[in-house]
Design an enzyme around this catalytic site. Structure first.
Site, PDB file in Angstrom:
ATOM      1  N   GLY A  88       0.867  -1.399   0.197  1.00 37.49           N
ATOM      2  CA  GLY A  88      -0.123   0.009   0.102  1.00 37.49           C
ATOM      3  C   GLY A  88       0.866   1.231  -0.176  1.00 37.49           C
ATOM      4  O   GLY A  88       2.003   1.125  -0.247  1.00 37.49           O
ATOM      5  N   ILE A  90       0.585   5.665   1.463  1.00 39.12           N
ATOM      6  CA  ILE A  90       0.698   6.330   2.804  1.00 39.12           C
ATOM      7  C   ILE A  90      -0.623   6.544   3.558  1.00 39.12           C
ATOM      8  O   ILE A  90      -1.739   6.463   2.789  1.00 39.12           O
ATOM      9  CB  ILE A  90       1.257   8.098   2.432  1.00 39.12           C
ATOM     10  CG1 ILE A  90       1.709   8.503   3.706  1.00 39.12           C
ATOM     11  CG2 ILE A  90       0.438   8.862   1.673  1.00 39.12           C
ATOM     12  CD1 ILE A  90       2.605   9.537   3.600  1.00 39.12           C
ATOM     13  N   THR A  91      -0.626   6.377   4.584  1.00 39.12           N
ATOM     14  CA  THR A  91      -1.807   6.894   5.599  1.00 39.12           C
ATOM     15  C   THR A  91      -1.414   7.282   6.790  1.00 39.12           C
ATOM     16  O   THR A  91      -0.152   7.634   7.155  1.00 39.12           O
ATOM     17  CB  THR A  91      -2.488   5.520   5.774  1.00 39.12           C
ATOM     18  OG1 THR A  91      -3.894   5.426   6.352  1.00 39.12           O
ATOM     19  CG2 THR A  91      -1.547   4.519   6.805  1.00 39.12           C
ATOM     20  N   TRP A  92      -2.328   7.573   7.635  1.00 38.99           N
ATOM     21  CA  TRP A  92      -2.102   8.328   9.038  1.00 38.99           C
ATOM     22  C   TRP A  92      -2.514   7.452  10.141  1.00 38.99           C
ATOM     23  O   TRP A  92      -3.585   6.539   9.966  1.00 38.99           O
ATOM     24  CB  TRP A  92      -2.866   9.678   9.009  1.00 38.99           C
ATOM     25  CG  TRP A  92      -2.710  10.458  10.300  1.00 38.99           C
ATOM     26  CD1 TRP A  92      -1.709  11.214  10.765  1.00 38.99           C
ATOM     27  CD2 TRP A  92      -3.593  10.197  11.424  1.00 38.99           C
ATOM     28  NE1 TRP A  92      -2.142  11.899  12.094  1.00 38.99           N
ATOM     29  CE2 TRP A  92      -3.179  11.469  12.230  1.00 38.99           C
ATOM     30  CE3 TRP A  92      -4.948   9.576  11.480  1.00 38.99           C
ATOM     31  CZ2 TRP A  92      -4.017  11.662  13.495  1.00 38.99           C
ATOM     32  CZ3 TRP A  92      -5.422   9.771  12.872  1.00 38.99           C
ATOM     33  CH2 TRP A  92      -5.179  10.794  13.817  1.00 38.99           C
ATOM     34  N   HIS A  93      -2.026   7.495  11.122  1.00 40.21           N
ATOM     35  CA  HIS A  93      -2.762   6.636  12.718  1.00 40.21           C
ATOM     36  C   HIS A  93      -2.580   7.703  13.582  1.00 40.21           C
ATOM     37  O   HIS A  93      -1.751   8.833  13.607  1.00 40.21           O
ATOM     38  CB  HIS A  93      -1.788   5.728  12.790  1.00 40.21           C
ATOM     39  CG  HIS A  93      -1.729   4.445  11.898  1.00 40.21           C
ATOM     40  ND1 HIS A  93      -2.575   3.732  11.430  1.00 40.21           N
ATOM     41  CD2 HIS A  93      -0.657   3.944  11.321  1.00 40.21           C
ATOM     42  CE1 HIS A  93      -2.171   3.044  10.632  1.00 40.21           C
ATOM     43  NE2 HIS A  93      -0.894   3.060  10.336  1.00 40.21           N
ATOM     44  N   ILE A 158      -6.710  -0.905   4.779  1.00 45.15           N
ATOM     45  CA  ILE A 158      -5.978  -1.932   5.097  1.00 45.15           C
ATOM     46  C   ILE A 158      -4.744  -2.172   4.234  1.00 45.15           C
ATOM     47  O   ILE A 158      -4.637  -1.801   3.267  1.00 45.15           O
ATOM     48  CB  ILE A 158      -7.018  -3.073   4.709  1.00 45.15           C
ATOM     49  CG1 ILE A 158      -8.224  -3.194   5.510  1.00 45.15           C
ATOM     50  CG2 ILE A 158      -6.281  -4.491   4.885  1.00 45.15           C
ATOM     51  CD1 ILE A 158      -9.124  -4.214   5.227  1.00 45.15           C
ATOM     52  N   GLY A 159      -3.771  -2.687   4.782  1.00 38.76           N
ATOM     53  CA  GLY A 159      -2.258  -2.868   4.411  1.00 38.76           C
ATOM     54  C   GLY A 159      -1.740  -3.912   5.089  1.00 38.76           C
ATOM     55  O   GLY A 159      -1.396  -3.909   6.340  1.00 38.76           O
ATOM     56  N   GLY A 170      -2.053  -4.667   9.104  1.00 41.00           N
ATOM     57  CA  GLY A 170      -3.705  -4.810   9.056  1.00 41.00           C
ATOM     58  C   GLY A 170      -4.481  -3.833   8.570  1.00 41.00           C
ATOM     59  O   GLY A 170      -4.347  -3.280   7.595  1.00 41.00           O
ATOM     60  N   CYS A 188      -3.513   6.881   1.002  1.00 40.08           N
ATOM     61  CA  CYS A 188      -3.680   5.548   0.266  1.00 40.08           C
ATOM     62  C   CYS A 188      -3.166   5.842  -1.264  1.00 40.08           C
ATOM     63  O   CYS A 188      -3.577   4.912  -2.097  1.00 40.08           O
ATOM     64  CB  CYS A 188      -4.871   5.088   0.598  1.00 40.08           C
ATOM     65  SG  CYS A 188      -5.212   4.730   2.198  1.00 40.08           S
TER      66      CYS A 188
END
Length: 232
Positions: A88, A90-93, A158-159, A170, A188
């Site tokens: 996947g 880029i994402t953020w947490h 999800i990745g 996950g 994403c």
């Protein structure tokens, strides 16, 4: 057997958060500390020293970039990014986003795509139980809010990665977290759709604590189904 470990929670119930067991501070986890824990547990599961395990947690605010992230998709203001080994982009947490890391050994022949699709279905079931209809979108990973005449909106990213037949990374389900982060990146790698949360869609605050029990139930069902020996 499956061990579900809850830690790093903003609002844990008494005895729920197991951070002390792993010598971690209370509250949302710094990403690298959680990644180290993931890799440690992965090695133990692979070695047969620990049963299949699911981590359910929250992170401190962070951007993470999968192996397919393009330079143009990264933060426009120079915000730091942790480059990691999942698929996947880029994402953020961050706090009030429920993150789940299934660390489970898959039976041969390995069906990684089937596991990811099953994880999507499990999160769709979670959203349904909370009161939000969601669905997959063909050609795009994750779980989406799709309504006629409106922009598609991703509520769960999800990745995954599989090493030595055992999964890592996950999902990240937006519950009551900040959504302004999405304005700073191309989340994403998708620039023609939006990002949303359970709280925004339902018009009421839906914290992680309101979702985590049903998420654990669905994940237990998922792991039982997807780790059963498969016919050759």
């Amino acid at each position: 057997m499956l061990d579900v470990i809850r830690l790093g929670l903003s609002d844990p119930r008494p005895g729920e958060d197991r951070h002390e067991e792993f010598d971690l501070p209370p509250g949302p986890l710094e990403y690298r500390a959680a990644w180290d824990l993931q890799r440690r547990i992965h090695a133990e599961v692979v070695a047969g020293e620990r049963p299949n395990t699911v981590l359910l947690l929250e992170h401190q605010p962070v951007y993470t970039a999968g192996k397919l992230t393009a330079e143009a998709e990264r933060p426009q203001d120079g915000a730091p990014v942790v480059d990691i080994d999942r698929g996947g982009k880029i994402t953020w947490h961050g706090p009030q986003q429920l993150v789940g890391y299934p660390i489970v050994t898959l039976p041969a022949p390995i069906d990684v795509v089937g596991f990811v699709r099953a994880l999507e279905r499990a999160i769709i079931d979670v959203c349904d139980e909370i009161g939000l209809p969601t669905r997959p979108v063909e050609g795009r990973s994750g779980v989406w809010v799709v309504r006629d005449g409106e922009e598609d909106r991703k509520v769960c990213a999800i990745g995954m990665r599989v090493s030595k037949r055992t999964t890592m990374h996950g999902f990240a389900l937006n519950c009551a977290n900040d959504l302004s982060w999405a304005q700073n990146v191309i989340p994403c790698g998708i620039d023609d759709a939006g990002v949303t949360s359970l709280s925004r869609e339902l018009g009421r605050r839906v914290p992680v604590s309101a979702v985590i029990d049903v998420a654990e139930e669905r994940l237990r069902e998922l792991v039982a189904e997807r780790t059963a020996p498969r016919a050759r």
